[in-house]
Design a protein around this motif. Structure first.
Motif, PDB file in Angstrom:
ATOM      1  N   THR A 125       0.833  -1.210   0.000  1.00  0.00           N
ATOM      2  CA  THR A 125       0.000   0.000   0.000  1.00  0.00           C
ATOM      3  C   THR A 125       0.864   1.255   0.000  1.00  0.00           C
ATOM      4  OG1 THR A 125      -1.745  -1.176   1.203  1.00  0.00           O
ATOM      5  CG2 THR A 125      -1.816   1.228   1.234  1.00  0.00           C
ATOM      6  N   LEU A 126       1.918   1.244   0.832  1.00  0.00           N
ATOM      7  CA  LEU A 126       2.819   2.401   0.889  1.00  0.00           C
ATOM      8  C   LEU A 126       3.532   2.612  -0.448  1.00  0.00           C
ATOM      9  CD1 LEU A 126       4.389   1.960   4.445  1.00  0.00           C
ATOM     10  CD2 LEU A 126       2.738   3.695   3.721  1.00  0.00           C
ATOM     11  N   ASN A 128       2.419   1.718  -3.412  1.00  0.00           N
ATOM     12  CA  ASN A 128       1.441   2.246  -4.369  1.00  0.00           C
ATOM     13  C   ASN A 128       1.162   3.723  -4.097  1.00  0.00           C
ATOM     14  OD1 ASN A 128       1.170  -0.231  -5.654  1.00  0.00           O
ATOM     15  ND2 ASN A 128      -0.484  -0.900  -4.299  1.00  0.00           N
ATOM     16  N   TYR A 129       1.045   4.061  -2.808  1.00  0.00           N
ATOM     17  CA  TYR A 129       0.817   5.461  -2.445  1.00  0.00           C
ATOM     18  C   TYR A 129       1.999   6.329  -2.878  1.00  0.00           C
ATOM     19  CZ  TYR A 129       0.158   9.596   0.474  1.00  0.00           C
ATOM     20  OH  TYR A 129       0.025  10.882   0.920  1.00  0.00           O
ATOM     21  N   HIS A 130       3.204   5.811  -2.669  1.00  0.00           N
ATOM     22  CA  HIS A 130       4.399   6.553  -3.068  1.00  0.00           C
ATOM     23  C   HIS A 130       4.408   6.782  -4.577  1.00  0.00           C
ATOM     24  CE1 HIS A 130       8.665   6.872  -4.307  1.00  0.00           C
ATOM     25  NE2 HIS A 130       8.800   7.578  -3.196  1.00  0.00           N
ATOM     26  N   GLN A 132       1.824   6.819  -6.649  1.00  0.00           N
ATOM     27  CA  GLN A 132       0.773   7.773  -7.018  1.00  0.00           C
ATOM     28  C   GLN A 132       1.173   9.205  -6.662  1.00  0.00           C
ATOM     29  OE1 GLN A 132      -2.764   6.387  -5.058  1.00  0.00           O
ATOM     30  NE2 GLN A 132      -2.889   4.507  -6.283  1.00  0.00           N
ATOM     31  N   LYS A 133       1.759   9.381  -5.476  1.00  0.00           N
ATOM     32  CA  LYS A 133       2.158  10.718  -5.055  1.00  0.00           C
ATOM     33  C   LYS A 133       3.267  11.279  -5.935  1.00  0.00           C
ATOM     34  CE  LYS A 133      -0.416  12.366  -1.884  1.00  0.00           C
ATOM     35  NZ  LYS A 133      -1.110  13.651  -2.128  1.00  0.00           N
ATOM     36  N   GLU A 136       1.684  12.500  -9.024  1.00  0.00           N
ATOM     37  CA  GLU A 136       0.961  13.746  -8.754  1.00  0.00           C
ATOM     38  C   GLU A 136       1.930  14.916  -8.612  1.00  0.00           C
ATOM     39  OE1 GLU A 136      -1.985  15.594  -5.278  1.00  0.00           O
ATOM     40  OE2 GLU A 136      -1.504  13.437  -5.317  1.00  0.00           O
ATOM     41  N   CYS A 210       0.607  19.263  -2.891  1.00  0.00           N
ATOM     42  CA  CYS A 210       0.233  17.841  -2.860  1.00  0.00           C
ATOM     43  C   CYS A 210       0.021  17.318  -1.441  1.00  0.00           C
ATOM     44  CB  CYS A 210       1.303  17.005  -3.561  1.00  0.00           C
ATOM     45  SG  CYS A 210       1.380  17.256  -5.347  1.00  0.00           S
TER      46      CYS A 210
END
Length: 241
Positions: A125-126, A128-130, A132-133, A136, A210
């Motif tokens: 999850t981290l 994937n979040y990284h 995506q961020k 962005e 962001c």
């Protein structure tokens, strides 16, 4: 005397002499036989005595060893009986205790497996979040760079992240790159002081947009250093937005 009688007498004398000689020889042979027999008896007696002594000593040795082994066996039997009693005390209700410990260990293993699964899910999850961020942030950097930069030598800038994993840790290395004539290059050592200053401010603005929400203040320390008038005005317009 007649010739026949004389010859008979001669033969008798001759036979008598031969008899005497043979008798003497037989006596000598019997004497030798007696001596040889005595020697054999003497030798045999000594050999038998020596053999008997050896066997008796060997018997005594074996008897002594047997007694020692018998004594040790008795001591071992006593020790075995003591150990049996100790084992009965130590392993009393061992089956029930084993089942109890097995259940505890099995439960611990299930808990550990569940924790490992949750850790893996959290790491994924981290990551994937990284990802995506970073997408962005780079999109925001692209928009701000187009608004603020007036030159045409640098098409865009981005932040690149490179993952480093060790046995018990995962980390990222970050670097700023620029697209120049269709090629991606590290900005460090390849751009002017003004370009570095502008890129630094734009990256900070992108990070603030962001990761901050409804934050009405943005502090910059001499943001116009090394910028010409055109880029100062464009930066001001970007900050007003």
């Amino acid at each position: 005397m007649k010739i026949g009688q004389i010859r008979q007498t001669e033969r008798d004398i001759q036979d008598n002499l031969e008899y005497r000689n043979l008798k003497v020889e037989i006596g000598k042979l019997q004497e030798q036989i007696g001596k040889l027999r005595q020697e054999l008896e003497n030798q045999g007696s000594a050999s038998y005595k020596e053999r008997l002594t050896f066997l008796q000593n060997d018997q005594n040795r074996i008897t002594s060893e047997f007694s020692s082994v018998t004594g040790n066996m008795e001591q071992i039997k006593v020790s075995i009986n003591i150990d049996k009693e100790d084992l009965k005390s130590q392993y009393k209700n061992i089956e029930g205790r084993f089942k109890e410990q097995w259940a505890i260990k099995h439960g611990d293993q299930e808990a550990i497996s569940e924790i490992d699964r949750l850790i893996n899910e959290l790491e994924n999850t981290l990551m994937n979040y990284h990802t995506q961020k970073m997408q962005e942030i780079n999109c925001k950097i692209f928009d701000l760079w187009e608004e603020a930069y007036n030159g045409d030598d640098i098409e865009k800038i981005e932040i690149r992240s490179e993952q480093e994993s060790t046995q018990n840790n995962r980390s990222y290395n970050y670097r700023v790159v620029m697209m120049k004539n269709g090629k991606e290059l590290d900005m460090r050592g390849r751009c002017s002081a003004g370009q570095r200053m502008l890129a630094s401010i734009i990256i900070r603005m992108a990070l603030a947009e962001c990761f901050s929400k409804d934050f009405g203040m943005f502090v910059l320390d001499e943001p116009t250093t090394n910028l010409d008038e055109i880029h100062i005005n464009k930066l001001s317009e970007s900050l007003r937005r």
